[in-house]
Design a protein around this motif. Structure first.
Motif, PDB file in Angstrom:
ATOM      1  N   ASP A  25       0.835  -1.144  -0.034  1.00 53.52           N
ATOM      2  CA  ASP A  25       0.136   0.003   0.047  1.00 53.52           C
ATOM      3  C   ASP A  25       0.815   1.182  -0.132  1.00 53.52           C
ATOM      4  O   ASP A  25       0.663   2.283  -0.783  1.00 53.52           O
ATOM      5  CB  ASP A  25      -0.968   0.181   0.953  1.00 53.52           C
ATOM      6  CG  ASP A  25      -2.047   0.902   1.088  1.00 53.52           C
ATOM      7  OD1 ASP A  25      -2.411   1.210  -0.089  1.00 53.52           O
ATOM      8  OD2 ASP A  25      -2.426   1.559   2.193  1.00 53.52           O
ATOM      9  N   GLN A  26       1.930   1.192   0.852  1.00 52.54           N
ATOM     10  CA  GLN A  26       2.906   2.404   0.877  1.00 52.54           C
ATOM     11  C   GLN A  26       3.460   2.405  -0.619  1.00 52.54           C
ATOM     12  O   GLN A  26       3.805   3.743  -0.938  1.00 52.54           O
ATOM     13  CB  GLN A  26       3.796   2.196   2.081  1.00 52.54           C
ATOM     14  CG  GLN A  26       3.174   2.206   3.289  1.00 52.54           C
ATOM     15  CD  GLN A  26       4.261   2.232   4.634  1.00 52.54           C
ATOM     16  OE1 GLN A  26       5.237   1.169   4.156  1.00 52.54           O
ATOM     17  NE2 GLN A  26       4.258   2.781   5.469  1.00 52.54           N
ATOM     18  N   TYR A  28       2.440   1.783  -3.510  1.00 54.67           N
ATOM     19  CA  TYR A  28       1.222   2.240  -4.446  1.00 54.67           C
ATOM     20  C   TYR A  28       1.164   3.827  -4.180  1.00 54.67           C
ATOM     21  O   TYR A  28       1.403   4.697  -5.066  1.00 54.67           O
ATOM     22  CB  TYR A  28       0.011   1.636  -4.351  1.00 54.67           C
ATOM     23  CG  TYR A  28      -1.072   2.161  -5.077  1.00 54.67           C
ATOM     24  CD1 TYR A  28      -1.361   1.651  -6.226  1.00 54.67           C
ATOM     25  CD2 TYR A  28      -2.030   2.901  -4.444  1.00 54.67           C
ATOM     26  CE1 TYR A  28      -2.148   2.194  -7.196  1.00 54.67           C
ATOM     27  CE2 TYR A  28      -3.021   3.537  -5.312  1.00 54.67           C
ATOM     28  CZ  TYR A  28      -3.054   3.080  -6.676  1.00 54.67           C
ATOM     29  OH  TYR A  28      -4.060   3.537  -7.337  1.00 54.67           O
ATOM     30  N   TRP A  29       0.978   4.206  -3.079  1.00 54.18           N
ATOM     31  CA  TRP A  29       0.826   5.624  -2.738  1.00 54.18           C
ATOM     32  C   TRP A  29       2.284   6.578  -2.984  1.00 54.18           C
ATOM     33  O   TRP A  29       2.080   7.553  -3.640  1.00 54.18           O
ATOM     34  CB  TRP A  29       0.353   6.057  -1.630  1.00 54.18           C
ATOM     35  CG  TRP A  29      -1.202   5.611  -1.451  1.00 54.18           C
ATOM     36  CD1 TRP A  29      -1.683   4.390  -0.885  1.00 54.18           C
ATOM     37  CD2 TRP A  29      -2.139   6.123  -2.136  1.00 54.18           C
ATOM     38  NE1 TRP A  29      -2.972   4.508  -0.992  1.00 54.18           N
ATOM     39  CE2 TRP A  29      -3.413   5.356  -1.880  1.00 54.18           C
ATOM     40  CE3 TRP A  29      -2.307   7.343  -2.985  1.00 54.18           C
ATOM     41  CZ2 TRP A  29      -4.748   5.700  -2.417  1.00 54.18           C
ATOM     42  CZ3 TRP A  29      -3.595   7.310  -3.590  1.00 54.18           C
ATOM     43  CH2 TRP A  29      -4.861   6.433  -3.259  1.00 54.18           C
ATOM     44  N   ARG A  30       3.155   6.217  -2.598  1.00 61.08           N
ATOM     45  CA  ARG A  30       4.381   6.833  -2.720  1.00 61.08           C
ATOM     46  C   ARG A  30       4.798   6.942  -4.366  1.00 61.08           C
ATOM     47  O   ARG A  30       5.587   8.070  -4.943  1.00 61.08           O
ATOM     48  CB  ARG A  30       5.514   6.281  -1.968  1.00 61.08           C
ATOM     49  CG  ARG A  30       5.409   6.376  -0.447  1.00 61.08           C
ATOM     50  CD  ARG A  30       6.558   5.803   0.174  1.00 61.08           C
ATOM     51  NE  ARG A  30       6.211   5.970   1.662  1.00 61.08           N
ATOM     52  CZ  ARG A  30       7.067   5.666   2.480  1.00 61.08           C
ATOM     53  NH1 ARG A  30       8.119   4.888   2.286  1.00 61.08           N
ATOM     54  NH2 ARG A  30       6.907   5.452   3.947  1.00 61.08           N
ATOM     55  N   ASN A  32       2.598   6.843  -6.791  1.00 55.55           N
ATOM     56  CA  ASN A  32       1.846   7.719  -7.540  1.00 55.55           C
ATOM     57  C   ASN A  32       2.253   9.264  -6.993  1.00 55.55           C
ATOM     58  O   ASN A  32       2.046  10.088  -8.062  1.00 55.55           O
ATOM     59  CB  ASN A  32       0.483   7.404  -7.090  1.00 55.55           C
ATOM     60  CG  ASN A  32      -0.013   6.072  -7.765  1.00 55.55           C
ATOM     61  OD1 ASN A  32       0.331   5.802  -8.857  1.00 55.55           O
ATOM     62  ND2 ASN A  32      -1.024   5.428  -7.143  1.00 55.55           N
ATOM     63  N   ILE A  33       2.460   9.596  -5.918  1.00 50.00           N
ATOM     64  CA  ILE A  33       2.829  10.713  -5.481  1.00 50.00           C
ATOM     65  C   ILE A  33       4.120  11.092  -6.241  1.00 50.00           C
ATOM     66  O   ILE A  33       4.255  12.440  -6.713  1.00 50.00           O
ATOM     67  CB  ILE A  33       2.965  10.846  -3.959  1.00 50.00           C
ATOM     68  CG1 ILE A  33       1.512  10.774  -3.204  1.00 50.00           C
ATOM     69  CG2 ILE A  33       3.652  12.334  -3.638  1.00 50.00           C
ATOM     70  CD1 ILE A  33       1.416  10.582  -2.014  1.00 50.00           C
TER      71      ILE A  33
END
Length: 53
Positions: A25-26, A28-30, A32-33
């Protein structure tokens, strides 16, 4: 967590997660950011170059 689009996406984020010892999950978000920041910087750079001409 958002459902990933394909097995390739899952493998990519799994590789990132394992490389940096973070959760899927981390990763994925990192990722994308980071991509969003890169796009914003590229657009700002393009605008600045065009503005100088």
């Amino acid at each position: 967590m958002t459902i990933l689009n394909s097995f390739d996406d899952w493998m990519f984020y799994r590789l990132i997660a394992n490389a940096f010892h973070i959760t899927l999950d981390q990763a994925y978000w990192r990722t994308n950011i980071a991509m969003l920041i890169i796009v914003v910087l590229a657009v700002m750079g393009y605008v600045l170059v065009e503005y100088k001409h």
